[in-house]
Each structure stands twice: as C-alpha cells, then as structure tokens.
Design a protein around this motif. Structure first.
Motif, PDB file in Angstrom:
ATOM      1  N   TYR A   1      -6.189   1.086 -11.158  1.00 38.33           N
ATOM      2  CA  TYR A   1      -5.104   1.622 -11.978  1.00 38.33           C
ATOM      3  C   TYR A   1      -4.133   0.487 -12.281  1.00 38.33           C
ATOM      4  O   TYR A   1      -3.591  -0.142 -11.364  1.00 38.33           O
ATOM      5  N   TYR A   2      -3.948   0.201 -13.570  1.00 39.48           N
ATOM      6  CA  TYR A   2      -3.071  -0.883 -14.003  1.00 39.48           C
ATOM      7  C   TYR A   2      -1.712  -0.313 -14.386  1.00 39.48           C
ATOM      8  O   TYR A   2      -1.601   0.497 -15.315  1.00 39.48           O
TER       9      TYR A   2
ATOM     10  N   GLN B   1      -5.531  -0.269  -6.314  1.00 40.29           N
ATOM     11  CA  GLN B   1      -6.836   0.338  -6.107  1.00 40.29           C
ATOM     12  C   GLN B   1      -6.653   1.698  -5.455  1.00 40.29           C
ATOM     13  O   GLN B   1      -6.000   1.809  -4.416  1.00 40.29           O
ATOM     14  N   LEU B   2      -7.228   2.732  -6.063  1.00 47.09           N
ATOM     15  CA  LEU B   2      -7.097   4.089  -5.549  1.00 47.09           C
ATOM     16  C   LEU B   2      -8.339   4.480  -4.757  1.00 47.09           C
ATOM     17  O   LEU B   2      -9.464   4.172  -5.158  1.00 47.09           O
ATOM     18  N   GLU B   3      -8.125   5.168  -3.634  1.00 48.57           N
ATOM     19  CA  GLU B   3      -9.213   5.763  -2.856  1.00 48.57           C
ATOM     20  C   GLU B   3      -8.817   7.204  -2.539  1.00 48.57           C
ATOM     21  O   GLU B   3      -7.907   7.449  -1.746  1.00 48.57           O
ATOM     22  N   PHE B   4      -9.478   8.154  -3.170  1.00 49.04           N
ATOM     23  CA  PHE B   4      -9.093   9.548  -3.046  1.00 49.04           C
ATOM     24  C   PHE B   4      -9.510  10.119  -1.694  1.00 49.04           C
ATOM     25  O   PHE B   4     -10.609   9.862  -1.202  1.00 49.04           O
TER      26      PHE B   4
ATOM     27  N   VAL C   1      -2.255  -2.503  -3.249  1.00 49.40           N
ATOM     28  CA  VAL C   1      -1.952  -3.432  -4.327  1.00 49.40           C
ATOM     29  C   VAL C   1      -2.948  -4.584  -4.259  1.00 49.40           C
ATOM     30  O   VAL C   1      -3.023  -5.293  -3.257  1.00 49.40           O
ATOM     31  N   VAL C   2      -3.736  -4.770  -5.314  1.00 56.12           N
ATOM     32  CA  VAL C   2      -4.770  -5.810  -5.307  1.00 56.12           C
ATOM     33  C   VAL C   2      -4.402  -6.995  -6.193  1.00 56.12           C
ATOM     34  O   VAL C   2      -5.052  -8.041  -6.134  1.00 56.12           O
ATOM     35  N   SER C   3      -3.399  -6.844  -7.037  1.00 61.76           N
ATOM     36  CA  SER C   3      -2.881  -7.950  -7.835  1.00 61.76           C
ATOM     37  C   SER C   3      -1.448  -7.592  -8.219  1.00 61.76           C
ATOM     38  O   SER C   3      -0.923  -6.568  -7.783  1.00 61.76           O
ATOM     39  N   GLN C   4      -0.833  -8.404  -9.058  1.00 64.06           N
ATOM     40  CA  GLN C   4       0.568  -8.153  -9.388  1.00 64.06           C
ATOM     41  C   GLN C   4       0.791  -6.777 -10.006  1.00 64.06           C
ATOM     42  O   GLN C   4       1.809  -6.137  -9.741  1.00 64.06           O
TER      43      GLN C   4
ATOM     44  N   GLU D   1       0.839  -1.188   0.000  1.00 62.80           N
ATOM     45  CA  GLU D   1       0.000   0.000   0.000  1.00 62.80           C
ATOM     46  C   GLU D   1       0.874   1.237   0.000  1.00 62.80           C
ATOM     47  O   GLU D   1       2.097   1.156   0.115  1.00 62.80           O
ATOM     48  N   GLY D   2       0.236   2.392  -0.133  1.00 59.71           N
ATOM     49  CA  GLY D   2       0.988   3.638  -0.128  1.00 59.71           C
ATOM     50  C   GLY D   2       0.078   4.820  -0.398  1.00 59.71           C
ATOM     51  O   GLY D   2      -1.153   4.726  -0.320  1.00 59.71           O
ATOM     52  N   ILE D   3       0.703   5.943  -0.717  1.00 60.71           N
ATOM     53  CA  ILE D   3      -0.008   7.181  -1.017  1.00 60.71           C
ATOM     54  C   ILE D   3       0.473   7.692  -2.368  1.00 60.71           C
ATOM     55  O   ILE D   3       1.666   7.628  -2.676  1.00 60.71           O
ATOM     56  N   VAL D   4      -0.452   8.192  -3.171  1.00 64.59           N
ATOM     57  CA  VAL D   4      -0.090   8.823  -4.437  1.00 64.59           C
ATOM     58  C   VAL D   4      -0.713  10.212  -4.465  1.00 64.59           C
ATOM     59  O   VAL D   4      -1.876  10.397  -4.081  1.00 64.59           O
ATOM     60  N   ARG D   5       0.082  11.183  -4.890  1.00 69.07           N
ATOM     61  CA  ARG D   5      -0.391  12.565  -4.993  1.00 69.07           C
ATOM     62  C   ARG D   5      -0.282  13.012  -6.444  1.00 69.07           C
ATOM     63  O   ARG D   5       0.803  12.976  -7.035  1.00 69.07           O
ATOM     64  N   ASN D   6      -1.413  13.402  -7.008  1.00 71.14           N
ATOM     65  CA  ASN D   6      -1.429  13.988  -8.344  1.00 71.14           C
ATOM     66  C   ASN D   6      -1.227  15.494  -8.190  1.00 71.14           C
ATOM     67  O   ASN D   6      -2.063  16.177  -7.588  1.00 71.14           O
ATOM     68  N   VAL D   7      -0.129  15.987  -8.711  1.00 69.93           N
ATOM     69  CA  VAL D   7       0.283  17.377  -8.500  1.00 69.93           C
ATOM     70  C   VAL D   7       0.183  18.140  -9.819  1.00 69.93           C
ATOM     71  O   VAL D   7       0.810  17.762 -10.813  1.00 69.93           O
ATOM     72  N   ILE D   8      -0.606  19.206  -9.814  1.00 73.50           N
ATOM     73  CA  ILE D   8      -0.810  20.018 -11.016  1.00 73.50           C
ATOM     74  C   ILE D   8      -0.326  21.434 -10.740  1.00 73.50           C
ATOM     75  O   ILE D   8      -0.831  22.118  -9.841  1.00 73.50           O
ATOM     76  N   LYS D   9       0.669  21.875 -11.495  1.00 76.98           N
ATOM     77  CA  LYS D   9       1.160  23.245 -11.417  1.00 76.98           C
ATOM     78  C   LYS D   9       0.379  24.102 -12.408  1.00 76.98           C
ATOM     79  O   LYS D   9       0.255  23.748 -13.578  1.00 76.98           O
ATOM     80  N   TRP D  10      -0.160  25.220 -11.937  1.00 74.17           N
ATOM     81  CA  TRP D  10      -0.957  26.064 -12.822  1.00 74.17           C
ATOM     82  C   TRP D  10      -0.757  27.535 -12.455  1.00 74.17           C
ATOM     83  O   TRP D  10      -0.140  27.856 -11.445  1.00 74.17           O
ATOM     84  N   SER D  11      -1.297  28.407 -13.294  1.00 70.20           N
ATOM     85  CA  SER D  11      -1.101  29.834 -13.047  1.00 70.20           C
ATOM     86  C   SER D  11      -2.165  30.651 -13.775  1.00 70.20           C
ATOM     87  O   SER D  11      -2.897  30.134 -14.624  1.00 70.20           O
TER      88      SER D  11
END
Length: 328
Positions: free
Chosen positions: A297-298, A184-187, A177-180, A146-156
C-alpha cells in the motif's frame, strides 16, 4: 510584526471550501496564530498557509463529490479525479510517512478498488442492503515502523437492522513500513460485530417480554441499558431449573429511578445474543500452513486532514479525510 490570522479565513471557508465541510473534511480551527515574516527578517520559522495546496485539495474533493464514492463515474470523471489526485500528491512527494500523523480514523470519500466498489454495487442492486460509512483506522502512534490498520464497514439490512449502522464488518491487518512511503499489509482476521436491530424488529420481539403499558414503552427506550444488566442471567452457569424466570431491572426514568419486574423470556436471550454477537474469522498465517494474505500500500499523500493511497499492483486509489475517533 505579528498578525493573528485564522488558518483558513472564515470567508474563505464559506466561499471556497463549503464542499470540504459537507464531506466531513475537518477544517482547521481558526484559533492559531500565524506570523507574517518581513523581508528583512533574519529567520522565519512560523508555519505558512499554502493556499495553492488547499485549493488543490478542494479541487480533489469537488471532483469526487458526485461519484457515490467511486461507484458511478464516467470516463471524464475518473480522469478528472486522477488529475486532481496527482496534483495533490505532488506536494508531498518523497517525504517519509509520519506514523503519528497517520494514526487515527479516516473516512473513505472515493475509491477505484474493485473489492470495495463491489459492496456499493451490491447495495445498489439489492434493495434491502445498505452500505454506510467506510473507515480506515490506523493504530501506530507509539510505533516506529509498524502498526495495525482496521478497515471498518458500516452496513445494514432495511427494516431488520438500524439504518446505515446496523452492523459492523471489520477487516484487521498488521502493517510494516518497508520504504519511505510504502507499507506492507498482512491481514489477520475478519469480524462481524455491533449488531443493532431496528425499532421495527424490537417491536416484534418486545411484546413477548414486556407488559403492555406506559412503563413498557419506557423500558423499551432503555432497552440497551437493560440488556447489559440482564446479561448475568443469560450467561448464568446455574442449571436450567435454577435460572430465575423473572429478573429485576433497574433503570432511570427522568430523574426518578424505578424498578420494573420484567419476565425473563427467550426473547431476552435473542436480543442479548444479537447485541453481544461477534464472529471472528482468522485469515492470517499463524503457523505457516496458509499463504499470507496481504499487499503493498503506497501512501501517496498525508497531512492532518487528508490521506491518499494507492494499492500497488493496480488495486485502486483511495481518498480519505480525517474523521472523528472510532472505537472498534
């Protein structure tokens, strides 16, 4: 027999992979030793450069080069990218995801995901809006599944915030991680932070708080450091009548420290508020009252320098390359 070879020969980097470097693709440093195995060697455990794989990855980067990260593509370009992507995926098919290798920051080079392309389309249609770099930051080095993912968007916003990097939008999710190869993402939340106003806007605000002199210009160039020192005044718990109207700010001008007496003003509060502003909106499901927002997410390909992914259910494909560490 031992022969010292670069991971990618400099001549090859110059002639075959200049595109990879221009896209920020981190070419392995030419400092490692590689061994040539003789035919009569009993064993050979040394790593071998897979030039076929490197060529396929280069073909993929070349295919996405002129697509504006997926916004402007013809049907032929989309087919070419998909073909190149599948060719790379074939080298890593079936291998379990390595969370240590996944950990770190990845820069988006191409996507077909509608929820990302709409950002690029908005920037193309609205002349003041700018969408800068987009990253995925995985935090999972010390995790097993398991872990954390951050989607980072730079904008202006043109003339209001710093170009391409005036503000940061971060969408944070937990993953398991649900398979090899599937996670699975949970926001959890969306946050807006790191607001950096443009020099033009600073020039409008600064005259209200700075004397018009050479020292003023010096202070303005040191304004980010000054703001961190002024913070104690802006956050003071003293009643309004006791808050000082002038704050002594210490900063360095060259090698000689100076003390500059800056009038405390509402403008300081504005600048300090913008710089320290962070809005967080929870989108998770802490108590079961809301439906969990997420998806499958594959991770179709992963090595030290490239990450390919597919959002299961037709959500789009993603091409990432390794980027420098990002602090969020």
């Amino acid at each position: 027999m031992e022969v010292t070879l670069p991971l990618l020969p400099y001549s090859l980097v110059r002639t075959k992979f200049p595109l990879a470097k221009s896209l920020g693709y981190l070419i392995p440093k030419a400092t490692k030793k590689w061994h040539l195995c003789l035919a009569n060697s009993a064993t050979c455990t040394a790593p071998v450069i897979d030039y076929e794989l490197e060529n396929k990855k280069h073909d993929l980067l070349r295919a996405v080069q002129d697509t504006q990260r997926g916004l402007n593509t013809t049907e032929d370009q989309r087919l070419a990218v998909e073909e190149a992507l599948v060719a790379v995926e074939g080298f890593d098919a079936g291998a379990p995801v390595d969370l240590v290798q996944l950990d770190g920051t990845w820069r988006l080079q191409y996507t077909t995901a509608a929820d990302v392309l709409v950002l690029f389309d908005g920037a193309a249609r609205l002349p003041l809006l700018q969408v800068g770099q987009i990253f995925q930051k995985f935090e999972c080095r010390d995790r097993s599944d398991e872990g954390i993912v951050r989607n980072v968007i730079k904008w202006s916003i043109d003339n209001i915030l710093e170009e391409q990097d005036g503000a940061t939008l971060v969408v944070t999710a937990k993953f398991s991680v649900v398979s090899q190869r599937n996670i699975q993402l949970e926001f959890d939340e969306v946050s807006l932070q790191d607001i950096k106003i443009s020099e033009e806007l600073q020039a409008v605000i600064a005259p209200a708080i700075l004397p018009r002199s050479f020292i003023s210009l010096q202070v303005l160039t040191k304004f980010p450091q000054c703001l961190s020192i002024i913070r104690f005044t802006a956050s003071s718990s003293l009643p309004p009548s006791d808050i000082p109207t002038r704050t002594l700010v210490h900063y360095a001008s060259g090698s000689m420290p100076q003390d500059v007496d800056i009038p405390y003003d509402d403008s300081v509060q504005i600048l300090q508020f913008l710089r320290g502003f962070k809005a967080q909106i929870p989108i998770g499901n802490p108590n079961g009252r809301r439906q969990t927002i997420g998806g499958l997410y594959y991770l179709s390909y992963l090595d030290d320098y490239m990450l390919l992914g597919r959002s299961v259910g037709g959500g789009g494909v993603f091409v990432f390359t390794r980027a420098q560490p990002l602090i969020v």
